[in-house]
Design a protein around this motif. Sequence first.
Motif: not given
Ligand code: NI
Length: 176
Positions: A72-76, A79-81, A123-125
């Motif tokens: 899993m990952e995240r972008h501190p 946002s990500q669309a 957190w997202h895949g």
């Molecule tokens: Ni991402």
Amino acid sequence: MTARIVTEPLTAEAFAPFGDVLEAAGDPDKIINQGFCGRYHDRARLDFSDGRAGVSIFKADPRALPYTLDLMERHPDGSQAFVPMSMDEWLVIVAPDADGKPAMPRAFIAAPGQAINFLRGTWHGVLTPLAAPGLFAVIDRIGAGANLEEYPLDPPILIERGRLTAKKSGHSNRKD
Ligand code: NI
Ligand SMILES: NC(=O)N[C@@H](O)C(=O)O
């Protein structure tokens, strides 16, 4: 014992803590272009720190269910669309944060025509199409730094297709 989760239909309500569901559902906010177009106006909570918004194209290999989730990952910093460029269902995986780590994930089946915006720090895949060509427009932060925090899942989690579909679940994103 491998943890297993089942997918659920993507709805704006269920996804709200993690981001926005972007789709032409219900009545448009505005009728434009001499009445030939409905505008579903300003539907994503975009959020970028000290960078700018950029539009990229992702061509991702299709995955299959059951899907082994091992990262899993995240972008501190932004946002990500993800906006699919084909009318296929696809897989969206998110998790609440628990002291800097992803908690038990949730997996959603996005119906054809549904796009999403992950809130900053969610957190997202990674992008998981379920059909070729796996083409997506991606709106995310362009700026300094990696803007990426990864968390390997060990042991991985098996994601299986749930029995609920958008219709059967009684949930609908239609607003009318
Ligand atoms: Ni991402
Ligand atoms: N790394 C990258 O650009 N994509 C990922 O953030 C993703 O969520 O797929």
